[in-house]
Structures are given as C-alpha cells and as structure tokens.
Write a protein that holds these residues in place. Structure first.
Motif, short mmCIF file in Angstrom:
data_model
loop_
_atom_site.label_atom_id
_atom_site.label_comp_id
_atom_site.label_asym_id
_atom_site.label_seq_id
_atom_site.Cartn_x
_atom_site.Cartn_y
_atom_site.Cartn_z
N LYS A 143 56.23 51.78 37.47
CA LYS A 143 55.44 51.94 36.25
C LYS A 143 53.98 52.13 36.60
N LYS A 144 53.29 52.89 35.79
CA LYS A 144 51.85 53.10 35.99
C LYS A 144 51.08 52.15 35.10
N LEU A 145 50.26 51.29 35.72
CA LEU A 145 49.41 50.41 34.93
C LEU A 145 48.37 51.23 34.19
N SER A 146 47.94 50.75 33.05
CA SER A 146 46.85 51.41 32.34
C SER A 146 45.58 51.32 33.18
N TYR A 147 44.60 52.14 32.83
CA TYR A 147 43.34 52.15 33.57
C TYR A 147 42.70 50.76 33.58
N LYS A 148 42.72 50.08 32.44
CA LYS A 148 42.10 48.77 32.34
C LYS A 148 42.82 47.75 33.21
N LEU A 149 44.17 47.74 33.16
CA LEU A 149 44.94 46.80 33.96
C LEU A 149 44.82 47.10 35.45
N GLN A 150 44.78 48.39 35.81
CA GLN A 150 44.61 48.76 37.21
C GLN A 150 43.28 48.27 37.75
N ARG A 151 42.23 48.42 36.95
CA ARG A 151 40.92 47.92 37.36
C ARG A 151 40.94 46.40 37.52
N GLU A 152 41.62 45.71 36.60
CA GLU A 152 41.73 44.25 36.69
C GLU A 152 42.45 43.85 37.98
N LEU A 153 43.54 44.56 38.30
CA LEU A 153 44.30 44.25 39.50
C LEU A 153 43.46 44.48 40.76
N GLU A 154 42.67 45.54 40.78
CA GLU A 154 41.84 45.85 41.94
C GLU A 154 40.75 44.80 42.15
N GLN A 155 40.25 44.22 41.06
CA GLN A 155 39.12 43.28 41.16
C GLN A 155 39.56 41.85 41.43
N LEU A 156 40.83 41.52 41.14
CA LEU A 156 41.29 40.14 41.27
C LEU A 156 41.20 39.57 42.69
N PRO A 157 41.60 40.31 43.76
CA PRO A 157 41.53 39.73 45.10
C PRO A 157 40.13 39.24 45.47
N ALA A 158 39.11 40.03 45.16
CA ALA A 158 37.74 39.63 45.48
C ALA A 158 37.33 38.40 44.67
N GLN A 159 37.75 38.35 43.40
CA GLN A 159 37.42 37.20 42.56
C GLN A 159 38.11 35.94 43.08
N ILE A 160 39.36 36.08 43.49
CA ILE A 160 40.11 34.94 44.03
C ILE A 160 39.47 34.44 45.33
N GLU A 161 39.10 35.38 46.19
CA GLU A 161 38.46 35.01 47.46
C GLU A 161 37.15 34.26 47.21
N GLN A 162 36.36 34.73 46.23
CA GLN A 162 35.09 34.08 45.91
C GLN A 162 35.32 32.66 45.40
N MET A 163 36.33 32.49 44.52
CA MET A 163 36.62 31.16 43.98
C MET A 163 37.12 30.21 45.08
N GLU A 164 37.97 30.73 45.96
CA GLU A 164 38.49 29.91 47.05
C GLU A 164 37.37 29.46 47.98
N SER A 165 36.43 30.36 48.25
CA SER A 165 35.30 30.02 49.12
C SER A 165 34.43 28.93 48.49
N GLU A 166 34.12 29.11 47.20
CA GLU A 166 33.31 28.10 46.51
C GLU A 166 34.03 26.77 46.44
N LEU A 167 35.35 26.80 46.20
CA LEU A 167 36.13 25.57 46.12
C LEU A 167 36.14 24.83 47.45
N ALA A 168 36.26 25.59 48.56
CA ALA A 168 36.25 24.96 49.89
C ALA A 168 34.92 24.27 50.16
N THR A 169 33.82 24.92 49.75
CA THR A 169 32.49 24.33 49.95
C THR A 169 32.35 23.03 49.16
#
Length: 641
Positions: free
Chosen positions: A567-593
């Motif tokens: 299935k092809k994600l909509s443009y909005k959902l595709q953008r959300e999927l692309e941005q999530l890894p960086a957001q997760i990494e940032q939260m994990e880094s802050e949580l570790a600190t």
C-alpha cells in the motif's frame, strides 16, 4: 558540444526590480535545460528574448545561424483556421504557400478555372522553393501527433490545441526548441509521449515546467532565475534542490553577518560629541558604502501561506451511485458505475482529455442528472471549485476586487482580515493587489484564483488542473494543504507527482464509459494497467455481479492481489514515518541524559524544586517515546501490508 546560444551581461527591466540583472547564460547542442524560478521571476520573458520577441535593455544575445522555435504558454485561440493552416504558418513564406495550396486543394472539385489557374501558380512557386519537403514534414508531424489536418481550431479542446501549437513549433525543425509549460492541458499519456519525443530531439531544448516528474525525466541541467540572476546547476532536479537549499542557507548566514556589522556601525556613528570628534572619515565612507549595498539588496521572496476556510462537516456520505449511466448521443461517458465517496476521501480523476472527468464531477455535485442509476447525494455540502480556465476571475478587475468582491474587509477562517493583508499570504503586495488580472502571468492568475477559492468556507474542494503554471514552492504547499484538509477533495490533474502526493485513490477513465477505481496514486495505476488481467486493488465499473472477494467500495473483503501489492501511504503519513526515527532518537538521547541525573547518588538529596521537574520530564518522555514507537510500528505495518 558546440555552443548554440549565448547571453552575456543581459539586462531587462519592466519596473523597479530588473527581470535580468547582468545575467549570463550559455546553451550547448544536445542539452535539455529547465528554467526554474518563482512565478513572475521572468522565465517567460527570458524565453521571449531568446525567441527575438523581446529586446534586451543592455547586454547581448548571440543566436546567429540557428533556428529557434517556441511553444507559447497558452494554447492557440479557437478559430475557423484548419490545423494544417495553423501549423504551416510556422514556416513563414513557404508555409503561406503550403497553406494556400492546401486550401485550393479542397476547392478543386468545383472545376472553377480561376482556382485551377491559381493551383498551378502556387504549385510552381512551391517547386521553386523546394516546398514539398516541408509539406512532408508537416504531414509527418501531424500524423505523429494524431492531428486531423482539416479539423478547425474551433472544434478542438484545450489539450488538442496544445498539440497543434507543439506541431507548429516542430515543423520548423529548430536547433533550439523553447517550451513554456509544455505539459499544460496535456493528458498523462500525451505527457509521457512528449517526454520520449523530446528525448529523441536532435538539438537543444530550453523549457519551463512545474511538472516535477517531467523535469526529472527530461532535464540534463537546471538553471535557476532568482532576483535577476541566472545560476546553473549541472545534474538532475534533486541535486539542484539540495544545492539550492545549501546556497540559500549560506546566503542567509552572510546577510545576517552583514546586517550585524551594519548595525554596529550605525551605533558608532550615532555616538556622542566626543566620539564624533574623533571619528575616522574612512570609516564614515565605509558606512555609507554599507548603507548603499544594503539598499540595493534584493530580498528573497517569501513563501505563500495558503489556508483553507473549512466549513462545518458534510454528511458521512458525499455521493453514492449504483449502476449509473450517462451518454450524450452515441458517446457513452459513464457506464454502469458503482461509486461511493465518503467524507475525507481524496480522489484523483485520471484519463485522456475529453473522456468525461468534468462531466462525472458535475454528476457527483448534482449539477447534472444521470440517464439512469440509483444516485444519492450528501448533505450539508459546501463546494469550492477551482476552474482550470480561471472563469471565476474577471480579467478587467483588480486582484483585490476579484478575490474580495469589492470589499475591503473579508472573513477568513472565521476572523475579519483586510483584503490586502489576506492577499499578501498569496505573495501579492498591496500595490500588485490593485493590478488587473489580465496583466498577470499564468502562475499569478492561478494564485489569485486559489486566494478566491480558499476564502469562503467549504467542505468539498474540486480542483481542476490546479497545478498549471504554479511555481514548485507553491505547488508543494498546495499538496500540504490538500493532505491536511479535513473535507473531501476531487482532483483532476495530469501531474503525476502531484497525484502521487495527494490522492488516496484514483478514478481511472479507461474509455467507452468504463471507470475503474484504483487504490493509491499514479504508480498504482501503472501497476493496475500492467497487471490488468490479474486480481488488483481496483473496482471495475462494468462488473454488475462482482465475484466474492472483490474490493467493491464498502466491502470488507479484499482481493488477493491487494496483499501482494504494498500500500502507498499518503504524503502526510509518509512524511510522518520519515520523521519518526529522528524524533525517537532525540527522545531516547534526552531520556538517557536525564536518567544519568536521577541515578546520581546525590540527586534525591537536592531540593524538591530541583528534582520534581526532572522526574516529571522523565515520565513525560517515557510516555511520549512509547507512543512514538507504537506509531512507528503501525505506519511500518501499513506500508508493508
């Protein structure tokens, strides 16, 4: 490669800001150069200069010894001229003889002696100028473009008129072919055919286009027209986008440093009497030079800010039709169509020009009655209609009067705004807002129509070729608006990338009234057509008794072929999927600190005011991180299913 044309130190102005400001430009044989830039930047004016229609204020253009042909931005006007006559006009004197020869040929059956005498005279003149080879070229081009030489321009739709204009440019057999928005008014099949023809063209091509897929497939080099300067970007379109963004960031940094220095010098010059007694005259002159440099700076035009006034929600069902049929005489437009449109659907209508896309929209909006079938219309429907012919705009009225209906204050998104303030969101300055629509470029007219369209409240957007002539920045913003729009969108577009980025499903017009629904974007249409004999995620409008498991709108079961096609994600959902890894990494880094702070033995010996915010942030991050991980997994599964 040999140089075909060269523009040196070119200058051109129509107002306060120059269109070309000491610009240079070179084109070599075999290049396919795409000119990009904002609406109103001067791209079409540059084309007219190369074609000889406009003269430079200063500088030079060297095009000696080569033939140049240009496809204008707008198709030819409908008239009683035949296709052959119009195309022959591209060949100047020989074309005029061929045009007359073609006209006389149609009258020979009358046996008029004067006609027979003129026929002989024209025939001799053509032989003296080797005109028959040009006649052969015309016939070959018309055959290739599937044009009837005896049809009149008055009989043709916009897409066919565009073909006629292209034929007129091609018969010249130019060394340099100029194409101004060549995909406008062409259906997708014709666009793909045009791409192949231009790939095989033996010469140089300079073109302007908003169609990003067309640019990616065709351009060998991008030339950016920005604030009077022409800057070359070798390579493909994506490489241009990356390098352009980098250069804009560098420019912003340099200008910030310049402005900081100027501000410091302005503070120095305004110091007290003692400072002025000892001031350095060279420093004063340097400040004056800085002031002059700042005054001459041309700022980058901001981005449009498009916002739709969304009205109250429509009913859940916008349109429902079973076994719908419609024909005009022997021309079947809709045959046995089963279709349900729900609130929030974003449907693209795809098919050749004249296949009935606009007609079906009229049926859906209850502007036209079907011949037969069970039809139900939605409730509380408020339609905003974008017309590709810009019929909603009065060319003699100003932009402000067109958009605001003569009012100084308008209501947008439930709040009052001055019309000039509202139009600035669409990149129209207060001065330009008083300009008559007839003086605008094609892209500016489309922006004005979008401003008029987005002002009143709506819950159904009908967009008929909205991308024509828009610059890419505004086009991408329009994509975002469509994806975030809570209402229903009915979209007619031949822009493949635009359809891919906005549509959740496509109504494919296959001919003879057959309309099929394909889940996804244009890439999914290609997959459907390629595997048409196999089960696919499509609904054939001609299947009255669908077998068990077919994906009829509203059925719970899915065909087996759907599971085999991602299935092809909509443009909005595709953008959300692309941005999530960086957001997760940032939260994990802050949580570790933060966890390191909490694990410190002395942490809980500190005051409540110090520990409570840290513990609250840890709790918030853990909850947000868990939701982000679940969302990431959900979107990955949607994409993979």
């Amino acid at each position: 490669m040999s140089t075909l044309l060269q523009l040196k130190n070119a200058q051109l102005s129509f107002g306060a800001e120059p269109i070309l400001d000491h610009a240079d430009f070179v084109v070599e044989h075999g290049e396919r150069v795409c000119i990009v830039g904002r609406n109103g930047a001067g791209k079409s004016s540059l084309m007219k200069i190369i074609d000889g229609e406009l003269q430079l204020d200063a500088g030079s253009l060297n095009v000696s010894g080569i033939r140049v042909a240009r496809l204008p931005q707008d198709p030819p006007a409908q008239s009683d001229d035949t296709v052959y006559d119009y195309v022959a006009e591209g060949l100047a004197e020989v074309g005029a003889l061929l045009k007359r020869f073609h006209q006389i040929s149609l009258l020979l059956a009358d046996g008029n002696e004067e006609i027979l005498d003129e026929f002989g005279t024209v025939q001799q003149a053509l032989e003296a100028r080797d005109g028959w080879q040009f006649n052969t070229v015309i016939e070959q081009v018309l055959t290739r473009l599937k044009l009837d030489p005896d049809a009149t321009l008055a009989q043709l739709s916009g897409g066919w008129l565009r073909r006629v204009a292209l034929a007129k440019a091609l018969v010249v057999q130019p060394h340099v072919l100029l194409l101004d928005e060549p995909t406008n008014h062409l259906d997708i099949n014709m666009v793909e055919w045009l791409e192949q023809q231009l790939m095989d063209f033996n010469g140089a091509i300079i073109f302007i286009s908003h169609d990003r897929a067309f640019i990616r497939n065709l351009a060998t080099r991008i030339v950016d027209l920005d604030r009077g300067q022409l800057q070359s970007f070798p390579g493909d379109y994506d490489a241009y986008l990356a390098e352009k963004q980098r250069l804009l960031e560098v420019e912003a940094t340099q200008r910030a440093e310049f402005d900081k220095k100027l501000a410091q010098e302005e503070v120095w010059i305004r110091q007290g009497v003692k400072a002025r007694r000892t001031r350095n005259e060279g420093r004063v002159r340097a400040l004056q030079a800085l002031r002059q440099q700042r005054a001459q700076r041309r700022e980058l035009l901001g981005s449009a800010r498009l916002n739709v006034s969304e009205g109250a929600r429509s009913g859940k069902i916008v349109f429902s039709g079973e076994q719908v049929n419609l024909a005009f005489g022997d021309n079947v437009i809709i045959r046995d169509l089963d279709l349900t449109i729900q609130r929030g659907d974003k449907i693209a209508f795809v098919g050749p020009n004249g296949c009935g896309k606009s007609t079906l929209i009229k049926v859906i909006l209850h502007q036209l009655e079907a011949d037969s079938g069970n039809v139900k219309y939605g409730t509380n429907i408020k339609v905003a209609y974008f017309d590709q012919h810009r019929a909603a705009l009065d060319p003699n009225k100003s932009i402000a009067d067109n958009v605001g209906d003569g009012k100084q204050d308008v209501i947008h998104q439930g709040r009052p705004r001055h019309i000039l303030s509202y139009l600035q969101d669409f990149l129209f300055s207060p001065k330009q807002s008083q300009t008559p629509v007839k003086a605008l470029s094609g892209g500016e007219r489309n922006r004005a129509l979008l401003a008029k369209l987005f002002l009143p409240e709506s819950n159904v957007l009908v967009l008929d070729e909205p991308t024509n002539d828009l610059d890419v920045d505004t086009l991408e913003l329009l994509e975002q608006i469509i994806n975030e729009y809570k209402g229903t969108v009915l979209l007619v577009s031949h822009d493949r990338e635009f359809v891919d980025n906005t549509a959740s499903s496509i109504l494919l017009f296959e001919g003879q009234g057959v309309i099929s629904e394909v889940v996804g974007g244009y890439e999914d249409v290609q997959y459907y057509l390629k595997h048409k004999s196999a089960p696919v995620a499509a609904v054939s409008s001609t299947k009255k008794n669908a077998p068990e498991g077919t994906n009829q709108k509203g059925d719970k079961s899915e065909p087996k072929g759907l599971a085999e096609r991602p299935k092809k994600l909509s443009y909005k959902l595709q953008r959300e999927l692309e941005q999530l890894p960086a957001q997760i990494e940032q939260m994990e880094s802050e949580l570790a600190t933060l966890q390191e702070q909490v694990n410190d033995p002395d942490f809980f010996n500190r005051t409540h005011e110090h520990t409570e915010p840290v513990l609250a942030r840890v709790s918030q991050l853990e909850e947000t991180l868990m939701k982000a991980l679940e969302r990431w997994d959900e979107l990955e599964q949607q994409q993979g299913n």
